[in-house]
Design a protein around this motif. Structure first.
Motif, mmCIF file in Angstrom:
data_model
loop_
_atom_site.group_PDB
_atom_site.id
_atom_site.type_symbol
_atom_site.label_atom_id
_atom_site.label_comp_id
_atom_site.label_asym_id
_atom_site.label_seq_id
_atom_site.Cartn_x
_atom_site.Cartn_y
_atom_site.Cartn_z
ATOM 1 N N LEU A 1 9.059 38.909 18.417
ATOM 2 C CA LEU A 1 9.685 40.204 18.124
ATOM 3 C C LEU A 1 9.375 40.618 16.684
ATOM 4 C CD1 LEU A 1 11.611 42.552 18.875
ATOM 5 C CD2 LEU A 1 13.490 41.125 18.022
ATOM 6 N N LEU A 2 9.442 39.658 15.758
ATOM 7 C CA LEU A 2 9.146 39.955 14.350
ATOM 8 C C LEU A 2 7.684 40.364 14.166
ATOM 9 C CD1 LEU A 2 11.040 37.027 12.554
ATOM 10 C CD2 LEU A 2 11.658 39.448 12.542
ATOM 11 N N LEU A 3 6.773 39.686 14.821
ATOM 12 C CA LEU A 3 5.345 39.956 14.647
ATOM 13 C C LEU A 3 4.892 41.227 15.359
ATOM 14 C CD1 LEU A 3 3.994 36.323 15.027
ATOM 15 C CD2 LEU A 3 3.891 37.706 12.950
ATOM 16 N N ASN A 4 5.521 41.538 16.483
ATOM 17 C CA ASN A 4 5.048 42.663 17.294
ATOM 18 C C ASN A 4 5.846 43.950 17.110
ATOM 19 O OD1 ASN A 4 2.968 41.183 18.598
ATOM 20 N ND2 ASN A 4 4.483 40.259 19.954
ATOM 21 N N ASP A 5 7.124 43.832 16.779
ATOM 22 C CA ASP A 5 7.976 45.027 16.789
ATOM 23 C C ASP A 5 8.654 45.322 15.456
ATOM 24 O OD1 ASP A 5 7.551 45.611 19.599
ATOM 25 O OD2 ASP A 5 8.780 43.846 20.017
ATOM 26 N N GLU A 6 9.520 44.442 15.008
ATOM 27 C CA GLU A 6 10.340 44.726 13.837
ATOM 28 C C GLU A 6 10.308 43.565 12.843
ATOM 29 O OE1 GLU A 6 14.268 45.663 15.115
ATOM 30 O OE2 GLU A 6 13.626 47.229 16.504
ATOM 31 N N PRO A 7 9.269 43.488 12.007
ATOM 32 C CA PRO A 7 9.211 42.399 11.027
ATOM 33 C C PRO A 7 10.287 42.513 9.950
ATOM 34 C CG PRO A 7 7.421 43.949 10.679
ATOM 35 C CD PRO A 7 8.064 44.325 11.963
ATOM 36 N N ASN A 8 10.637 43.747 9.580
ATOM 37 C CA ASN A 8 11.687 43.960 8.580
ATOM 38 C C ASN A 8 12.250 45.373 8.754
ATOM 39 O OD1 ASN A 8 9.991 45.823 6.891
ATOM 40 N ND2 ASN A 8 8.806 43.949 6.578
ATOM 41 N N ASP A 9 13.077 45.795 7.826
ATOM 42 C CA ASP A 9 13.751 47.091 7.955
ATOM 43 C C ASP A 9 12.846 48.281 7.653
ATOM 44 O OD1 ASP A 9 16.103 45.801 8.590
ATOM 45 O OD2 ASP A 9 16.790 45.714 6.500
ATOM 46 N N PHE A 10 11.635 48.025 7.148
ATOM 47 C CA PHE A 10 10.800 49.132 6.670
ATOM 48 C C PHE A 10 9.459 49.265 7.392
ATOM 49 C CE2 PHE A 10 13.374 47.513 3.136
ATOM 50 C CZ PHE A 10 14.114 48.646 2.824
ATOM 51 N N MET A 11 8.971 48.203 8.004
ATOM 52 C CA MET A 11 7.650 48.231 8.630
ATOM 53 C C MET A 11 7.749 47.926 10.122
ATOM 54 S SD MET A 11 5.304 46.158 5.827
ATOM 55 C CE MET A 11 3.749 46.798 6.465
ATOM 56 N N THR A 12 6.767 48.432 10.853
ATOM 57 C CA THR A 12 6.616 48.049 12.249
ATOM 58 C C THR A 12 5.682 46.844 12.329
ATOM 59 O OG1 THR A 12 4.685 49.474 12.624
ATOM 60 C CG2 THR A 12 6.869 50.460 12.939
ATOM 61 N N GLY A 13 5.630 46.224 13.481
ATOM 62 C CA GLY A 13 4.740 45.093 13.669
ATOM 63 C C GLY A 13 3.284 45.470 13.472
ATOM 64 N N ASP A 14 2.885 46.641 13.988
ATOM 65 C CA ASP A 14 1.507 47.101 13.824
ATOM 66 C C ASP A 14 1.159 47.298 12.353
ATOM 67 O OD1 ASP A 14 1.422 47.066 16.533
ATOM 68 O OD2 ASP A 14 1.085 49.209 16.815
ATOM 69 N N GLU A 15 2.085 47.889 11.594
ATOM 70 C CA GLU A 15 1.836 48.128 10.173
ATOM 71 C C GLU A 15 1.704 46.815 9.401
ATOM 72 O OE1 GLU A 15 4.177 52.416 9.638
ATOM 73 O OE2 GLU A 15 5.228 50.519 9.306
ATOM 74 N N LEU A 16 2.521 45.836 9.737
ATOM 75 C CA LEU A 16 2.442 44.537 9.077
ATOM 76 C C LEU A 16 1.088 43.891 9.320
ATOM 77 C CD1 LEU A 16 3.789 42.118 7.589
ATOM 78 C CD2 LEU A 16 4.485 41.285 9.844
ATOM 79 N N LYS A 17 0.650 43.874 10.569
ATOM 80 C CA LYS A 17 -0.618 43.233 10.902
ATOM 81 C C LYS A 17 -1.802 43.980 10.280
ATOM 82 C CE LYS A 17 0.833 43.123 15.190
ATOM 83 N NZ LYS A 17 0.872 43.027 16.664
ATOM 84 N N LYS A 18 -1.731 45.305 10.246
ATOM 85 C CA LYS A 18 -2.800 46.089 9.615
ATOM 86 C C LYS A 18 -2.902 45.787 8.126
ATOM 87 C CE LYS A 18 -2.512 50.000 12.832
ATOM 88 N NZ LYS A 18 -2.115 51.427 12.988
ATOM 89 N N ALA A 19 -1.750 45.720 7.457
ATOM 90 C CA ALA A 19 -1.748 45.412 6.025
ATOM 91 C C ALA A 19 -2.319 44.018 5.774
ATOM 92 C CB ALA A 19 -0.322 45.506 5.474
ATOM 93 N N MET A 20 -1.986 43.075 6.624
ATOM 94 C CA MET A 20 -2.511 41.715 6.483
ATOM 95 C C MET A 20 -4.019 41.685 6.656
ATOM 96 S SD MET A 20 0.394 39.575 8.621
ATOM 97 C CE MET A 20 -0.506 38.039 8.477
ATOM 98 N N VAL A 21 -4.522 42.393 7.658
ATOM 99 C CA VAL A 21 -5.963 42.395 7.922
ATOM 100 C C VAL A 21 -6.733 43.068 6.789
ATOM 101 C CG1 VAL A 21 -7.766 43.277 9.464
ATOM 102 C CG2 VAL A 21 -5.677 42.296 10.420
ATOM 103 N N ARG A 22 -6.197 44.169 6.255
ATOM 104 C CA ARG A 22 -6.876 44.848 5.144
ATOM 105 C C ARG A 22 -7.009 43.918 3.938
ATOM 106 N NH1 ARG A 22 -4.188 49.715 7.037
ATOM 107 N NH2 ARG A 22 -2.336 49.161 5.819
ATOM 108 N N ASP A 23 -5.922 43.231 3.573
ATOM 109 C CA ASP A 23 -5.988 42.293 2.450
ATOM 110 C C ASP A 23 -6.929 41.135 2.753
ATOM 111 O OD1 ASP A 23 -4.297 43.798 0.958
ATOM 112 O OD2 ASP A 23 -2.551 42.471 1.130
ATOM 113 N N TYR A 24 -6.873 40.651 3.989
ATOM 114 C CA TYR A 24 -7.731 39.540 4.403
ATOM 115 C C TYR A 24 -9.207 39.897 4.240
ATOM 116 C CZ TYR A 24 -10.011 36.220 7.580
ATOM 117 O OH TYR A 24 -10.842 35.290 8.133
ATOM 118 N N LEU A 25 -9.582 41.087 4.680
ATOM 119 C CA LEU A 25 -10.985 41.501 4.607
ATOM 120 C C LEU A 25 -11.423 41.802 3.178
ATOM 121 C CD1 LEU A 25 -11.184 43.858 7.726
ATOM 122 C CD2 LEU A 25 -12.125 41.554 7.523
ATOM 123 N N LEU A 26 -10.609 42.553 2.454
ATOM 124 C CA LEU A 26 -11.008 42.998 1.117
ATOM 125 C C LEU A 26 -10.792 41.925 0.051
ATOM 126 C CD1 LEU A 26 -9.598 46.631 1.233
ATOM 127 C CD2 LEU A 26 -11.997 45.974 1.335
#
Length: 214
Positions: free
Chosen positions: A44-69
């Motif tokens: 649920l944390l990884l896919n939907d609601e990781p915290n009060d401000f981000m969605t799961g998709d936004e969290l994973k996108k931010a992680m991938v951007r940092d990972y690549l760059l």
């Protein structure tokens, strides 16, 4: 700056969006067979609601951007192991500092977040081209020269287009200039147009006997 390049931006966004939209599932092995674990708070944390401000998709996108760059991405975990049932907090890489104890084989790592030390086990870390497991090398470090060349080309093209193309001008003198006079003229011209070096200038001396370009 690297992400401002259209080709880099397009590819990073494509990969980040593709992975960000993937659903993460949890499985366990039970009596020789593999079963999906449903209703687990971690998915649920990884896919939907990781915290009060981000969605799961936004969290994973931010992680991938940092990972690549940057070659690494960091997420703070509230709770430990199967008790990680509170929140996941994305941490930008520029907020992270790592302190290593001396030694090549046996060493410990302390993670500093804005100067405050944290145990490394409280973070979910993904690394690329890593030699120590907690920091890596991304596109910016691995392809620095080619990215700089691309940025310089883009900057040159932008300045040229904004100036209406490369300017070409002619300066004519009625008599031959000395070497010192030409050197001073070049210095004065450079000071006058120091922010725009896209000019091509020809000096015609006398009756077209000598043409000096700078």
């Amino acid at each position: 700056q690297a992400i401002s390049l259209p080709s880099v931006y397009a590819n990073v966004e494509l990969i980040a969006n593709t992975i960000g939209n993937l659903e993460i599932k949890l499985y366990k092995e039970y009596e020789g067979s593999v079963e999906e674990v449903k209703g687990d708070k971690r998915t649920l944390l990884l896919n939907d609601e990781p915290n009060d401000f981000m969605t799961g998709d936004e969290l994973k996108k931010a992680m991938v951007r940092d990972y690549l760059l940057e070659g690494a991405c960091y997420v703070y975990i509230e709770g430990q192991g199967i008790k990680a049932d509170k929140q996941l907090h994305y941490i930008p890489t520029d907020k992270i500092n790592l302190l290593f104890t001396p030694g090549v084989i046996l060493k410990e790592v302390t993670l500093l977040l804005e100067g405050i030390p944290y145990d490394i086990s409280h973070f979910m870390i993904c690394t690329k081209n890593s030699i120590n497991g907690v920091e890596g090398r991304g596109i910016v470090a691995e392809c620095n020269d080619i990215l700089k060349q691309a940025l310089d080309n883009m900057d040159y093209t932008t300045r040229t287009m904004s100036n209406g193309g490369v300017k070409r001008g002619v300066l004519q003198s009625t008599r031959r200039l000395t070497a010192d006079a030409i050197a001073e003229l070049k210095k004065a011209w450079k000071r006058l147009y120091e922010k725009n070096n896209d000019c091509i200038v020809h000096i015609i001396q006398g009756l077209l006997k000598d043409i000096i370009t700078f």
